[in-house]
Design a protein around this motif. Structure first.
Motif, PDB file in Angstrom:
ATOM      1  N   TYR A   1       0.890  -1.158   0.169  1.00 60.85           N
ATOM      2  CA  TYR A   1      -0.166   0.049  -0.138  1.00 60.85           C
ATOM      3  C   TYR A   1       0.999   1.126   0.050  1.00 60.85           C
ATOM      4  O   TYR A   1       1.735   1.314   0.758  1.00 60.85           O
ATOM      5  CB  TYR A   1      -0.828  -0.036   1.284  1.00 60.85           C
ATOM      6  CG  TYR A   1      -1.738  -1.090   1.376  1.00 60.85           C
ATOM      7  CD1 TYR A   1      -2.966  -1.192   0.282  1.00 60.85           C
ATOM      8  CD2 TYR A   1      -1.796  -1.951   2.465  1.00 60.85           C
ATOM      9  CE1 TYR A   1      -3.756  -2.346   0.534  1.00 60.85           C
ATOM     10  CE2 TYR A   1      -2.920  -2.938   2.477  1.00 60.85           C
ATOM     11  CZ  TYR A   1      -3.812  -3.130   1.515  1.00 60.85           C
ATOM     12  OH  TYR A   1      -4.698  -4.194   1.774  1.00 60.85           O
TER      13      TYR A   1
ATOM     14  N   SER B   1      -5.450   3.696   0.569  1.00 62.82           N
ATOM     15  CA  SER B   1      -5.597   2.704  -0.416  1.00 62.82           C
ATOM     16  C   SER B   1      -5.635   1.401   0.339  1.00 62.82           C
ATOM     17  O   SER B   1      -6.322   0.443   0.133  1.00 62.82           O
ATOM     18  CB  SER B   1      -4.214   2.526  -1.152  1.00 62.82           C
ATOM     19  OG  SER B   1      -3.077   2.533  -0.416  1.00 62.82           O
TER      20      SER B   1
ATOM     21  N   THR C   1      -8.864  -1.148  -0.009  1.00 66.55           N
ATOM     22  CA  THR C   1      -8.679  -2.400  -0.319  1.00 66.55           C
ATOM     23  C   THR C   1      -9.342  -3.351   0.660  1.00 66.55           C
ATOM     24  O   THR C   1     -10.144  -4.373   0.212  1.00 66.55           O
ATOM     25  CB  THR C   1      -7.079  -2.655  -0.364  1.00 66.55           C
ATOM     26  OG1 THR C   1      -6.807  -1.890  -1.460  1.00 66.55           O
ATOM     27  CG2 THR C   1      -6.927  -4.206  -0.994  1.00 66.55           C
TER      28      THR C   1
ATOM     29  N   ILE D   1      -8.397  -5.296  -7.957  1.00 68.16           N
ATOM     30  CA  ILE D   1      -7.696  -4.409  -6.882  1.00 68.16           C
ATOM     31  C   ILE D   1      -6.541  -3.704  -7.578  1.00 68.16           C
ATOM     32  O   ILE D   1      -6.416  -2.470  -7.490  1.00 68.16           O
ATOM     33  CB  ILE D   1      -7.093  -5.088  -5.658  1.00 68.16           C
ATOM     34  CG1 ILE D   1      -8.268  -5.734  -4.857  1.00 68.16           C
ATOM     35  CG2 ILE D   1      -6.257  -4.314  -4.843  1.00 68.16           C
ATOM     36  CD1 ILE D   1      -8.100  -6.799  -3.656  1.00 68.16           C
TER      37      ILE D   1
ATOM     38  N   SER E   1      -2.531   0.625  -4.289  1.00 69.01           N
ATOM     39  CA  SER E   1      -2.730  -0.812  -3.766  1.00 69.01           C
ATOM     40  C   SER E   1      -1.954  -1.835  -4.839  1.00 69.01           C
ATOM     41  O   SER E   1      -2.354  -1.602  -6.015  1.00 69.01           O
ATOM     42  CB  SER E   1      -4.029  -1.295  -3.664  1.00 69.01           C
ATOM     43  OG  SER E   1      -4.746  -0.601  -2.422  1.00 69.01           O
TER      44      SER E   1
END
Lengths: 243, 502, 364
Positions: C68, C73, C77, C137, C144
């Protein structure tokens, strides 16, 4: 004789040791991948154990290097003079562009041994490989002699694919009566007679068998073929000049 | 008194000191330019008839002849070119559609190949010497199933449809018997066989003597269906359905009765002396689903043993068209660009309709990838392939192979005089007059074609070797191998390449 | 300076691998020692490891390792993970300060299992479900980067020399039956952790040496099948090709090797009829996945490892055996340093894969 364990030594320090020895016999024990040993040196008398790293004896210009074990890639790159005995196998790209001196490999050589080796006048480089050689043996060969004995091999071929591709001078001797797979049509292959065997390759094979305690007769036994460029088949016709 | 508004375009210059009055020029010129004045014992030239085919120049034993542009100039006008005026004079005299031959020579449309540069390896990976190391140009073209299948023992089943196997990614474009001579067809067929590639019959059928070259022949089915019968369909290695061609997208064909004589008539299966008209569309294809029907019926008729190619001209919405073709069951899509063309075509169509092959190819390849079907079909690009670098660039843009028409004819002696429509081709190519066709020896022609393609193949190998690529598959669609110069953002985007230096 | 993924950065490298056929465990420090011998082949701009069998207590859960850039972030996530997975355990990955490892991102680990109703709604198998979530993601949550997401395995990587990376991640605290390692020599300075290797998707991880010349042909082909090559590295595209061929086309590893390092047609010609047919088929069926140019790769996966060279063997690769252990490395010294006495040592031929798997009795 001076002996040093170099297992944890940096390659710079090894080089300094060799310079200090100044041609006196020196044994470097337990090499562990250190590169450039003897690189560019003129007057060495080295014995190495363990596994020396890449570019061993590159540009070697005289003296002797003995390895009691395997060597890695790019051994004797552009070697100019001297002798190298490897009592084991060598990795890829052995003796690339070698111009002089002799290399003896007890075991096998990897891919691309003797690529673009060349000769000039009396300076005639030689590579003797006791076992087998990988693909592209003697590619672009421009001079000198490569001998492969194929000792103790079972089913595997004495050389891999594309043997001698693009060679335009020099000779590759193979102790076999089989044509290498896919040999280029630009090359000639013939069996050699006893005279050529005796006068050209016997001295090198003798040196090989002495060094590595192999039976000379066994090394000389059987048919040898030689691969040479076909003078009639040059590359000239490939080009069309733009006027 | 006769007034000629259109001055001759060329001037025939004869070096009288060098000329030996051997009269070879008289014999060689099929346009009636040269004549011998028996009274004055001299050679004359009527420059108004000259098309600058260079036949007389090439055959003059003393090098006494040269053809130059007529220096006569119309009053220069930035808006109206000399050619524009001439075209208007010509049309106002005749009321006709302007007709010319070969591909479009329009300068204002860029030749994108010339603005694309190729890459080479330095340090980070090795370049390869193709003369000494393996360098594969072999390519298989055809369709592929989506997945592999296995038999009960777990071995992979060969579920691939039939493919064409090319030793080099260069085919010969379709040029019909009738438009060109039998000797040209013979030369192409022999060369294709020798080269391990394919030639294409075009739409005029296959002469009886050439059935033996079937394994290297692509038989074409066009809207006129000339010479199409089941034996013909099965004679070749593949069947091509021609929808359109680069020189005249959307336009049919018209071969004058003068060329439909003897074997041409027999091969085309139309009466001697009667015009052969190819309709603009296939009248059994008015929509994409009809194409599927034609593709399927051809596959049915040939026992699913031959790949089917669909050839289209590069037009504005070529990407969705290609997608439709890919889904029609066709195995190979052949795209012919704006500059393509051999033989006669209407000037206005040729110079104003369609788009260049480079952009068409790039957008088709990208579109098929976006639709996840690029691997299912193969693409042949044509129309403006001048040399081996163009071939490499076309493949890097996304083509599986290219085909060459004009370059092949040039190898046979064509000088691009653009007079195919006259039927008087002095080089014996685009003519059926026996006196002229015999000028082309098929064996020698085949040898020249083989030399050309071999030379290009070697150059392609050099190019690939420089990039460190040793199989042509790895070049296909490899657009990082290309960079653009003198191109704007939009052009780069459509071509899918970066600017030089990026 | 553009970050990795915005520009293509070719790189040279060193690789090393250990595999225990009998599942006996090897400590992470061993592989670190092996790769460090080849210091000269890296330039400090990337090092990493993949270990298999390292999470026995969570072996049925996907182990998700994430970099990260910032807290935001991470939060985003984690919200995403929460919506799609049952998170059994989450923690920072333990590290220790190392003076040569700088600019570390936040590094987190999650052991997860797909939420059953989400999984069944998706009509996907759990691997595909998880893979798609991870790709999402990486593509959509700024800052991320999921760099490991397999079961009972994990990737540890950073910008730095491999020996420093091992120290930073406290690799000596892990034991696995298989390890791969990578020292990177990129021809540029990306300074981004995500760009280090191994590259992994699910349990498949790849370390790679060399720069391939077919890159864009391969990238554009694999991107047709739902992959997105964000890093523009060779390793990434090789991983995706192998995942596609192995998991989606159900090719065996040997068949995968025959596709990406297909023999030359002239070599295929020399084979017997069955083999000729098989190799020709694979080459004709998957021409876009032929990889040209130099490469040597080690492919790790649950229960096995494959070593493969390009068909011209333009990169070095040595294999060795000692008892039930198998070793691979760019250089022999990297094997000798951890096992001086070997039963057998050899150089695999170009294009010919060496595939090792767990002995039957220790497979799970």
């Amino acid at each position: 004789m001076l002996e040093v364990d170099v297992k944890n030594m940096r390659q710079e320090d090894i080089a300094a040791l060799i310079r200090e020895a100044d041609g006196e016999p020196l044994t470097l024990k337990s090499c562990m991948g250190q590169r450039y040993i003897g690189c560019g040196m003129k007057n060495v008398n080295l014995t190495l154990t363990g596994t020396p790293g890449n570019a061993l004896g590159a540009y070697l210009d005289g003296g002797t290097i003995r390895v009691k074990g395997n060597a890695q890639d790019a051994v004797a790159d552009t070697m100019n003079n001297g002798k190298m005995y490897i009592d084991g196998s060598a990795g890829d790209a052995l003796g690339y562009a070698m111009r002089g001196g002799k290399i003896f490999i007890h075991g096998n050589a990897g891919y691309r041994a003797g690529v673009h080796m060349k000769a000039y006048g009396d300076i005639q480089p030689v590579i003797v490989i006791g076992g087998t050689a990988g693909s592209f043996l003697g590619e672009y060969l421009a001079g000198g002699t490569i001998i492969v004995l194929g000792l103790n091999r079972e089913k595997e071929p004495i050389t891999g694919f594309f043997c001698g591709n693009g060679m335009y001078s020099g000779r590759i001797y193979l102790r076999t009566d089989e044509k290498p797979v896919g040999l280029s049509e630009k090359l000639l292959m013939r069996k050699i007679d006893d005279e050529e065997k005796k006068s050209v390759i016997a001295p090198y094979i003798e040196e090989f068998s002495k060094e590595f305690r192999e039976d000379y007769k066994k090394c000389m036994d059987g048919t040898f073929i030689v691969i040479e460029p076909n003078p009639k088949n040059s590359y000239k016709e490939l080009y069309a000049a733009v006027s | 008194m006769r007034c000629n508004l259109i001055p001759s375009r060329f001037k025939v210059i004869r070096d009288n000191e060098a000329c030996v009055s051997c009269r070879i020029c008289v014999r060689e010129c099929s346009y009636g330019v040269h004549s011998y004045d028996e009274e004055k014992k001299t050679l004359k030239a009527d420059s108004t008839k000259c098309v600058d085919c260079q036949r007389c120049v090439s055959y003059c034993p003393t090098g006494a002849l040269s053809i130059v542009l007529n220096k006569n100039t119309f009053r220069p006008n930035a808006e109206w070119s000399c050619d524009s005026l001439k075209e208007i004079y010509r049309q106002s005299e005749s009321g006709g559609v302007l007709l010319s031959s070969m591909g479009s020579p329009v300068k204002s449309i860029p030749r994108y190949f010339d603005r694309i540069l190729l890459n080479a390896s330095q340090v980070t990976n090795p370049s390869i010497d193709p003369l000494r190391e393996p360098m594969e140009t072999k390519v298989f073209i055809g369709s592929r199933p989506e997945r592999i299948e296995r038999d009960e023992r777990g071995r992979i089943k060969d579920n691939l449809p039939p493919h064409l196997e090319l030793d080099t990614p260069i085919l010969f474009s379709a040029m019909s018997y009738g438009a060109i001579s039998l000797n040209v067809h013979k030369a192409l067929a022999m060369a294709a066989k020798e080269l391990g590639t394919y030639w294409n019959t075009g739409e005029g059928g296959l002469h009886e003597d050439l059935y033996k070259y079937g394994d290297n022949t692509i038989v074409q089915v066009a809207s006129g269906r000339f010479g199409v019968h089941s034996r013909y369909l099965s004679a070749g290695a593949a069947v091509e359905i021609k929808i359109g061609q680069g020189a005249k997208p959307g336009i049919g064909g018209h071969l004058t009765g003068a060329k439909i004589i003897g074997d041409v008539s027999r091969t085309r299966m139309v009466p001697s002396g009667m015009d052969a008209i190819s309709p603009a569309p296939h009248h059994d294809i008015y929509s994409i689903e009809d194409l599927r029907q034609l593709v399927s019926s051809i596959k049915e008729a040939t026992g699913y043993l031959k790949p089917v190619i669909v050839k289209v001209a590069a037009v504005h919405n070529i990407a969705p068209i290609a997608s439709g073709i890919a889904r029609s069951g066709a195995d190979i899509i052949s795209i012919d660009g704006f500059r393509g063309g051999t033989g006669a075509s209407p000037v206005r169509i040729r110079d104003n309709v369609g788009i260049p092959i480079e952009v068409a190819l790039a957008s088709v390849d990208q579109r098929l990838r976006e639709e996840h079907i690029r691997d299912r079909v193969s693409i042949i690009a044509s129309g403006g392939i001048h040399n081996s670098a163009d071939v490499a660039k076309a493949i890097a843009l996304g083509a599986d192979a290219v085909s060459i028409g004009t370059a092949a004819l040039i190898a046979l002696g064509c000088h691009l005089c653009a007079s195919c429509h006259t039927g008087k081709c002095s080089w014996g190519i685009a003519t059926q007059e026996e006196e002229l066709t015999k000028r082309l020896d098929p064996e020698k022609g085949a040898e020249r074609l083989v030399n050309l393609v071999h030379a290009w193949t070697r150059e392609i190998q050099e190019i690939m070797g420089g990039m460190g690529i040793n199989s042509i598959e790895a070049l296909r669609g490899n657009r990082l191998a290309l960079r653009g110069v003198d191109l704007n953002e939009k052009e780069l985007q459509v071509l899918g390449i970066r600017y030089a230096g990026e | 300076m553009p970050r990795e993924g915005e520009v293509r950065i070719p790189s040279g490298c060193a690789i090393s691998g250990i595999f225990s056929r009998d599942r006996s465990l090897v400590n992470g420090s061993v592989i670190a020692k092996s790769i460090s011998v080849m210091h000269e082949r890296s330039n400090g701009l990337g090092g990493g490891f993949a270990g298999y069998g390292i999470y026995p207590q969570y072996k049925d859960h996907y182990a998700i390792h994430v970099f990260y850039d910032n807290l935001q972030s991470r939060e985003e996530t984690e919200r995403f993970l929460d919506r799609h997975f049952d998170i059994i355990n989450l923690s920072k990955i333990p590290t220790r300060p190392n003076p040569r490892i700088k600019d570390a991102p936040l590094i987190w680990r999650y052991f997860v299992t797909p939420l059953p109703h989400r999984l069944s709604d998706s009509h996907l198998d759990e691997d595909e479900y998880t893979a798609r979530c991870m790709i999402r993601i990486n593509n959509t949550i700024g800052g991320s980067f999921v760099f490991s997401c397999g079961k009972d395995m994990g990737v540890f990587k950073a910008v730095g020399y491999p020996e420093d990376v091992a120290d930073f991640y406290r690799l000596e605290e892990y034991d696995g039956y298989a390890w791969t390692a990578h020292g990177r020599y990129p021809t540029n300075t990306p300074g981004w952790w995500g760009g280090a290797h191994p590259f992994a998707l699910l349990d498949l991880s790849v370390v790679h040496n060399g720069e391939i010349s077919s890159y864009d042909a391969n990238r554009r082909a694999v991107e047709m099948y739902g992959y997105s090559c964000n890093l523009l590295t060779d390793t990434e595209v090789i991983t995706y090709i192998l995942d596609y061929l192995k998991r989606k086309q159900h090719l065996s590893l040997k068949e995968c090797a025959n596709v990406i390092a297909s023999p030359f047609w002239s070599t295929i010609e020399l084979k017997d009829d069955d083999e000729k047919e098989r190799l020709s088929y694979l080459r004709k069926m998957f021409p876009s996945f032929l990889i040209t140019g130099p490469f040597s790769i080690l492919v790790g996966f649950n229960g096995g490892m494959m070593a493969l060279n390009d068909r011209l063997k333009l990169r070095s690769l040595v294999a060795a055996e000692k008892g039930r252990k198998v070793y691979f490395a760019s250089e022999e010294a990297a094997i000798r340093v951890i096992e001086p006495e070997l039963d057998r040592i050899w150089a695999p031929r170009g294009g010919e894969p060496v595939i090792v798997t767990l002995d039957k009795e220790v497979r799970r």
